[in-house]
Scaffold this motif. Structure first.
Motif, mmCIF file in Angstrom:
data_model
loop_
_atom_site.group_PDB
_atom_site.id
_atom_site.type_symbol
_atom_site.label_atom_id
_atom_site.label_comp_id
_atom_site.label_asym_id
_atom_site.label_seq_id
_atom_site.Cartn_x
_atom_site.Cartn_y
_atom_site.Cartn_z
ATOM 1 N N ALA A 1 -60.998 -16.949 8.905
ATOM 2 C CA ALA A 1 -60.922 -15.565 9.381
ATOM 3 C C ALA A 1 -62.315 -15.038 9.688
ATOM 4 C CB ALA A 1 -60.262 -14.688 8.327
ATOM 5 N N CYS A 2 -62.360 -14.128 10.612
ATOM 6 C CA CYS A 2 -63.583 -13.405 10.925
ATOM 7 C C CYS A 2 -63.899 -12.477 9.737
ATOM 8 C CB CYS A 2 -63.307 -12.588 12.180
ATOM 9 S SG CYS A 2 -64.680 -11.663 12.787
ATOM 10 N N PRO A 3 -65.173 -12.289 9.413
ATOM 11 C CA PRO A 3 -65.499 -11.328 8.352
ATOM 12 C C PRO A 3 -65.015 -9.928 8.716
ATOM 13 C CG PRO A 3 -67.399 -12.696 8.877
ATOM 14 C CD PRO A 3 -66.357 -12.973 9.925
ATOM 15 N N PRO A 4 -64.697 -9.114 7.721
ATOM 16 C CA PRO A 4 -64.313 -7.730 7.999
ATOM 17 C C PRO A 4 -65.471 -6.955 8.625
ATOM 18 C CG PRO A 4 -63.810 -8.313 5.708
ATOM 19 C CD PRO A 4 -64.625 -9.424 6.285
ATOM 20 N N LEU B 1 -67.080 -12.945 -0.320
ATOM 21 C CA LEU B 1 -66.380 -14.199 -0.589
ATOM 22 C C LEU B 1 -66.492 -14.611 -2.056
ATOM 23 C CD1 LEU B 1 -67.261 -16.351 2.563
ATOM 24 C CD2 LEU B 1 -65.102 -15.177 2.059
ATOM 25 N N ALA B 2 -67.685 -14.456 -2.625
ATOM 26 C CA ALA B 2 -67.882 -14.802 -4.039
ATOM 27 C C ALA B 2 -67.025 -13.912 -4.937
ATOM 28 C CB ALA B 2 -69.359 -14.674 -4.414
ATOM 29 N N ALA B 3 -66.970 -12.625 -4.644
ATOM 30 C CA ALA B 3 -66.183 -11.699 -5.461
ATOM 31 C C ALA B 3 -64.693 -11.983 -5.328
ATOM 32 C CB ALA B 3 -66.489 -10.256 -5.061
ATOM 33 N N LEU B 4 -64.218 -12.281 -4.120
ATOM 34 C CA LEU B 4 -62.792 -12.552 -3.926
ATOM 35 C C LEU B 4 -62.363 -13.858 -4.587
ATOM 36 C CD1 LEU B 4 -62.222 -11.481 -0.206
ATOM 37 C CD2 LEU B 4 -61.701 -10.185 -2.288
ATOM 38 N N ALA B 5 -63.271 -14.836 -4.637
ATOM 39 C CA ALA B 5 -62.934 -16.152 -5.181
ATOM 40 C C ALA B 5 -62.900 -16.178 -6.706
ATOM 41 C CB ALA B 5 -63.934 -17.192 -4.676
ATOM 42 N N ASP B 6 -63.469 -15.170 -7.352
ATOM 43 C CA ASP B 6 -63.598 -15.186 -8.809
ATOM 44 C C ASP B 6 -62.987 -13.924 -9.417
ATOM 45 O OD1 ASP B 6 -64.345 -15.331 -11.457
ATOM 46 O OD2 ASP B 6 -66.510 -15.291 -11.066
ATOM 47 N N ALA C 1 -62.683 -4.229 -6.707
ATOM 48 C CA ALA C 1 -63.176 -3.308 -5.687
ATOM 49 C C ALA C 1 -63.248 -3.988 -4.323
ATOM 50 C CB ALA C 1 -64.555 -2.763 -6.084
ATOM 51 N N MET C 2 -63.705 -5.215 -4.307
ATOM 52 C CA MET C 2 -63.817 -5.943 -3.027
ATOM 53 C C MET C 2 -62.434 -6.290 -2.472
ATOM 54 S SD MET C 2 -66.906 -6.302 -1.957
ATOM 55 C CE MET C 2 -68.595 -6.615 -2.331
ATOM 56 N N ARG C 3 -61.493 -6.636 -3.337
ATOM 57 C CA ARG C 3 -60.133 -6.944 -2.876
ATOM 58 C C ARG C 3 -59.516 -5.691 -2.265
ATOM 59 N NH1 ARG C 3 -57.775 -9.690 -0.055
ATOM 60 N NH2 ARG C 3 -58.470 -11.524 -1.119
ATOM 61 N N GLU C 4 -59.721 -4.548 -2.907
ATOM 62 C CA GLU C 4 -59.186 -3.297 -2.374
ATOM 63 C C GLU C 4 -59.863 -2.950 -1.045
ATOM 64 O OE1 GLU C 4 -58.966 1.416 -3.531
ATOM 65 O OE2 GLU C 4 -58.951 -0.055 -5.158
ATOM 66 N N TRP C 5 -61.195 -3.127 -0.986
ATOM 67 C CA TRP C 5 -61.932 -2.812 0.243
ATOM 68 C C TRP C 5 -61.493 -3.707 1.401
ATOM 69 C CZ3 TRP C 5 -65.304 -5.510 3.413
ATOM 70 C CH2 TRP C 5 -65.955 -4.736 4.387
ATOM 71 N N ALA C 6 -61.376 -4.997 1.160
ATOM 72 C CA ALA C 6 -61.005 -5.953 2.221
ATOM 73 C C ALA C 6 -59.531 -5.831 2.593
ATOM 74 C CB ALA C 6 -61.318 -7.378 1.788
ATOM 75 N N PRO D 1 -59.699 -15.151 3.757
ATOM 76 C CA PRO D 1 -60.855 -15.725 4.432
ATOM 77 C C PRO D 1 -60.586 -17.096 5.051
ATOM 78 C CG PRO D 1 -61.312 -15.395 2.080
ATOM 79 C CD PRO D 1 -59.948 -14.864 2.358
ATOM 80 N N ALA D 2 -59.615 -17.812 4.544
ATOM 81 C CA ALA D 2 -59.313 -19.143 5.081
ATOM 82 C C ALA D 2 -58.328 -19.094 6.243
ATOM 83 C CB ALA D 2 -58.758 -20.043 3.971
ATOM 84 N N GLY D 3 -57.732 -17.934 6.492
ATOM 85 C CA GLY D 3 -56.665 -17.848 7.481
ATOM 86 C C GLY D 3 -57.154 -17.683 8.912
ATOM 87 N N PHE D 4 -56.529 -18.408 9.818
ATOM 88 C CA PHE D 4 -56.732 -18.216 11.252
ATOM 89 C C PHE D 4 -55.561 -18.849 11.998
ATOM 90 C CE2 PHE D 4 -58.142 -19.681 15.444
ATOM 91 C CZ PHE D 4 -58.343 -18.446 16.013
ATOM 92 N N ASP D 5 -55.044 -18.128 12.984
ATOM 93 C CA ASP D 5 -53.920 -18.602 13.787
ATOM 94 C C ASP D 5 -54.311 -18.554 15.264
ATOM 95 O OD1 ASP D 5 -51.555 -19.087 15.141
ATOM 96 O OD2 ASP D 5 -50.422 -17.507 14.138
ATOM 97 N N PRO D 6 -54.582 -19.721 15.885
ATOM 98 C CA PRO D 6 -54.992 -19.714 17.294
ATOM 99 C C PRO D 6 -53.918 -19.170 18.236
ATOM 100 C CG PRO D 6 -54.723 -21.967 16.497
ATOM 101 C CD PRO D 6 -54.564 -21.063 15.309
#
Length: 181
Positions: A125-128, A141-146, A154-159, A165-170
């Motif tokens: 995925a593109c960064p927010p 990414l570090a905050a979401l992974a841990d 806070a980061m999960r709520e913000w994003a 982050p791993a998702g993408f659909d062409p």
């Protein structure tokens, strides 16, 4: 004469794991249209200024105040400034400074049974928007992974809960490209 189609590899610089897209774009597109393709293929929302750097020449929306010396992207076709094997750069959001490395992987004749532009492939995925550039994205990414990270909630709520982050659909990217371009 058949239309030329440019196969572009687009990689977001300074981000790990790598975020990239492979798109097919008519060579007759102006750099303004290419900007819209890149916005939708990557997943940006076109909220900020941008520019192209092709062989040291800067292209973008002309600055009415004259502070940015940009050539008008509406006047420049992709096939007039690059060819097969060429590299150039697209910068989006002069605050976060997202640099995209573009490579013209191939130039071929258009398939008469295909609609363009087209997103062939990509990863992640593109960064927010407004995450703070590559450094801010690394923190996100570090905050979401841990789950034990002090900023995880806070980061999960913000994003947002849908951000993966791993998702993408062409295929979804192609649908967006065809609506806008």
């Amino acid at each position: 004469m058949s239309r030329q189609i440019f196969q572009l590899m687009v990689s977001l610089a300074g981000v790990r794991p790598r975020v990239w897209r492979r798109v097919l774009v008519p060579g007759g597109y102006t750099l303004d249209r290419l900007h819209r393709v890149l916005q939708h293929a990557m997943g940006w929302r076109d909220c900020h200024l941008h520019s192209f750097d092709v062989d040291g020449r800067q292209y973008g929306e002309p600055d009415p105040d004259g502070e940015l010396a940009l050539r008008d992207e509406l006047d420049v076709r992709l096939d007039a400034v690059v060819g097969k094997g060429d590299r150039f750069r697209y910068t989006y959001d002069f605050g976060d400074w997202w640099e995209h490395d573009l490579v013209v992987e191939d130039v071929c004749a258009a398939d008469p049974d295909e609609r363009y532009p087209l997103c062939l492939d990509g990863e992640r995925a593109c960064p927010p928007e407004d995450v703070g550039g590559p450094g801010g994205y690394a923190v996100l990414l570090a905050a979401l992974a841990d789950p034990a990270h002090p900023e995880h909630a806070a980061m999960r709520e913000w994003a947002g809960p849908a951000f993966d982050p791993a998702g993408f659909d062409p295929d979804r990217a192609t649908v967006l490209l065809r609506r806008c371009c």
